[in-house]
Design an enzyme around this catalytic site. Structure first.
Site, PDB file in Angstrom:
ATOM      1  N   TYR A  22      10.053 -19.813 -28.461  1.00 26.00           N
ATOM      2  CA  TYR A  22      10.935 -20.385 -29.490  1.00 26.00           C
ATOM      3  C   TYR A  22      11.350 -21.838 -29.223  1.00 26.00           C
ATOM      4  O   TYR A  22      12.018 -22.438 -30.071  1.00 26.00           O
ATOM      5  CB  TYR A  22      12.184 -19.515 -29.650  1.00 26.00           C
ATOM      6  CG  TYR A  22      11.858 -18.095 -30.080  1.00 26.00           C
ATOM      7  CD1 TYR A  22      11.290 -17.841 -31.323  1.00 26.00           C
ATOM      8  CD2 TYR A  22      12.096 -17.012 -29.231  1.00 26.00           C
ATOM      9  CE1 TYR A  22      10.978 -16.553 -31.720  1.00 26.00           C
ATOM     10  CE2 TYR A  22      11.788 -15.713 -29.624  1.00 26.00           C
ATOM     11  CZ  TYR A  22      11.224 -15.488 -30.864  1.00 26.00           C
ATOM     12  OH  TYR A  22      10.908 -14.216 -31.258  1.00 26.00           O
ATOM     13  N   ASN A  71      15.511 -16.615 -42.097  1.00 31.51           N
ATOM     14  CA  ASN A  71      14.819 -16.053 -40.941  1.00 31.51           C
ATOM     15  C   ASN A  71      15.638 -14.835 -40.523  1.00 31.51           C
ATOM     16  O   ASN A  71      16.655 -14.959 -39.833  1.00 31.51           O
ATOM     17  CB  ASN A  71      14.728 -17.066 -39.799  1.00 31.51           C
ATOM     18  CG  ASN A  71      13.902 -16.533 -38.631  1.00 31.51           C
ATOM     19  OD1 ASN A  71      13.633 -15.337 -38.558  1.00 31.51           O
ATOM     20  ND2 ASN A  71      13.525 -17.413 -37.713  1.00 31.51           N
ATOM     21  N   HIS A  77      11.682  -6.786 -39.631  1.00 33.16           N
ATOM     22  CA  HIS A  77      10.731  -5.702 -39.422  1.00 33.16           C
ATOM     23  C   HIS A  77      11.353  -4.311 -39.626  1.00 33.16           C
ATOM     24  O   HIS A  77      10.646  -3.319 -39.591  1.00 33.16           O
ATOM     25  CB  HIS A  77      10.151  -5.801 -38.005  1.00 33.16           C
ATOM     26  CG  HIS A  77       9.828  -7.219 -37.613  1.00 33.16           C
ATOM     27  ND1 HIS A  77       8.895  -7.968 -38.286  1.00 33.16           N
ATOM     28  CD2 HIS A  77      10.326  -8.041 -36.645  1.00 33.16           C
ATOM     29  CE1 HIS A  77       8.831  -9.175 -37.739  1.00 33.16           C
ATOM     30  NE2 HIS A  77       9.692  -9.252 -36.752  1.00 33.16           N
ATOM     31  N   ASP A  84      16.147  -5.309 -50.035  1.00 32.25           N
ATOM     32  CA  ASP A  84      16.802  -4.955 -51.307  1.00 32.25           C
ATOM     33  C   ASP A  84      17.760  -6.055 -51.766  1.00 32.25           C
ATOM     34  O   ASP A  84      17.863  -6.342 -52.965  1.00 32.25           O
ATOM     35  CB  ASP A  84      17.590  -3.647 -51.168  1.00 32.25           C
ATOM     36  CG  ASP A  84      16.692  -2.415 -51.144  1.00 32.25           C
ATOM     37  OD1 ASP A  84      15.492  -2.537 -51.467  1.00 32.25           O
ATOM     38  OD2 ASP A  84      17.197  -1.327 -50.795  1.00 32.25           O
ATOM     39  N   HIS A  97       9.593 -17.784 -40.114  1.00 33.24           N
ATOM     40  CA  HIS A  97       9.611 -17.349 -38.714  1.00 33.24           C
ATOM     41  C   HIS A  97       9.100 -18.492 -37.856  1.00 33.24           C
ATOM     42  O   HIS A  97       8.094 -19.127 -38.203  1.00 33.24           O
ATOM     43  CB  HIS A  97       8.745 -16.104 -38.504  1.00 33.24           C
ATOM     44  CG  HIS A  97       9.232 -14.944 -39.289  1.00 33.24           C
ATOM     45  ND1 HIS A  97      10.361 -14.236 -38.931  1.00 33.24           N
ATOM     46  CD2 HIS A  97       8.800 -14.403 -40.442  1.00 33.24           C
ATOM     47  CE1 HIS A  97      10.579 -13.303 -39.843  1.00 33.24           C
ATOM     48  NE2 HIS A  97       9.649 -13.386 -40.767  1.00 33.24           N
ATOM     49  N   ILE A  98       9.785 -18.718 -36.774  1.00 31.99           N
ATOM     50  CA  ILE A  98       9.411 -19.806 -35.860  1.00 31.99           C
ATOM     51  C   ILE A  98       8.067 -19.502 -35.205  1.00 31.99           C
ATOM     52  O   ILE A  98       7.191 -20.357 -35.117  1.00 31.99           O
ATOM     53  CB  ILE A  98      10.519 -19.981 -34.799  1.00 31.99           C
ATOM     54  CG1 ILE A  98      11.834 -20.380 -35.478  1.00 31.99           C
ATOM     55  CG2 ILE A  98      10.117 -21.003 -33.738  1.00 31.99           C
ATOM     56  CD1 ILE A  98      13.069 -20.146 -34.634  1.00 31.99           C
ATOM     57  N   SER A  99       7.921 -18.277 -34.745  1.00 31.89           N
ATOM     58  CA  SER A  99       6.688 -17.875 -34.070  1.00 31.89           C
ATOM     59  C   SER A  99       5.698 -17.287 -35.072  1.00 31.89           C
ATOM     60  O   SER A  99       6.058 -16.960 -36.204  1.00 31.89           O
ATOM     61  CB  SER A  99       7.009 -16.828 -32.996  1.00 31.89           C
ATOM     62  OG  SER A  99       7.491 -15.639 -33.603  1.00 31.89           O
ATOM     63  N   ARG A 108       5.702  -6.515 -35.410  1.00 30.25           N
ATOM     64  CA  ARG A 108       6.162  -7.744 -36.077  1.00 30.25           C
ATOM     65  C   ARG A 108       5.335  -8.068 -37.324  1.00 30.25           C
ATOM     66  O   ARG A 108       5.650  -8.991 -38.074  1.00 30.25           O
ATOM     67  CB  ARG A 108       6.129  -8.926 -35.113  1.00 30.25           C
ATOM     68  CG  ARG A 108       7.101  -8.787 -33.962  1.00 30.25           C
ATOM     69  CD  ARG A 108       7.193 -10.045 -33.119  1.00 30.25           C
ATOM     70  NE  ARG A 108       7.652  -9.715 -31.788  1.00 30.25           N
ATOM     71  CZ  ARG A 108       8.946  -9.608 -31.439  1.00 30.25           C
ATOM     72  NH1 ARG A 108       9.893  -9.830 -32.313  1.00 30.25           N
ATOM     73  NH2 ARG A 108       9.274  -9.281 -30.205  1.00 30.25           N
TER      74      ARG A 108
END
Ligand code: DQA
Length: 140
Positions: A22, A71, A77, A84, A97-99, A108
């Site tokens: 990260y 994020n 997940h 919803d 998402h950073i990764s 993931r």
């Protein structure tokens, strides 16, 4: 133009959490860079480690803001309820998402956020937030 950045659990630890994945930068530092990049945007930043608080914030902003960059971190997940909430609101949500969640563990690869969002960005580091904001601005 009002854009909200909402970060989920453990993203308050950016800069000291799994820095090989990260990076070294706290999100507050990055947020200042984002504000400098987009001086005309009225930013709101919110982070919580609590699922229900994230849902409350999505609901609170979701009929007023021009865009939400979300994020949802680990809740991405697992949380049907966050998915919803995104479906319930009017404001468009961009998932970030950073990764690269697709090059990591299999769990993931499932996102309850993607299908309810206008689009998703993953694996581009913190710059993913910048690209999401740019897209929301160009969209107007
Ligand atoms: C993350 C990816 C998630 O799988 C993880 O649980 C996070 C961060 C990312 O930004 O890469 O906490 O959302």
């Amino acid at each position: 133009m009002k854009i909200a950045i909402i970060n989920g659990p453990n993203l308050n630890l950016l800069g000291k959490r799994e820095t090989d994945i990260y990076g070294n930068k706290p999100f507050e530092t990055y947020m200042e860079e984002l504000k400098a990049l987009f001086p005309t945007v009225d930013f709101h930043y919110y982070q919580s480690n609590v699922e229900g608080e994230l849902i409350n914030e999505i609901q609170r902003l979701g009929y007023d803001y021009d865009g939400i960059v979300l994020n949802a971190a680990g809740y991405t997940h697992t949380s049907v309820a966050i998915g919803d909430a995104i479906a319930a609101i009017k404001t468009p949500v961009v998932e970030v998402h950073i990764s690269n969640v697709h090059s990591r563990e299999d769990f993931r690869k499932l996102s309850h956020v993607s299908g309810k969002s206008v689009g998703s960005i993953f694996g581009l580091g913190l710059r993913g937030y910048e690209f999401a904001v740019r897209w929301l601005m160009d969209r107007k």
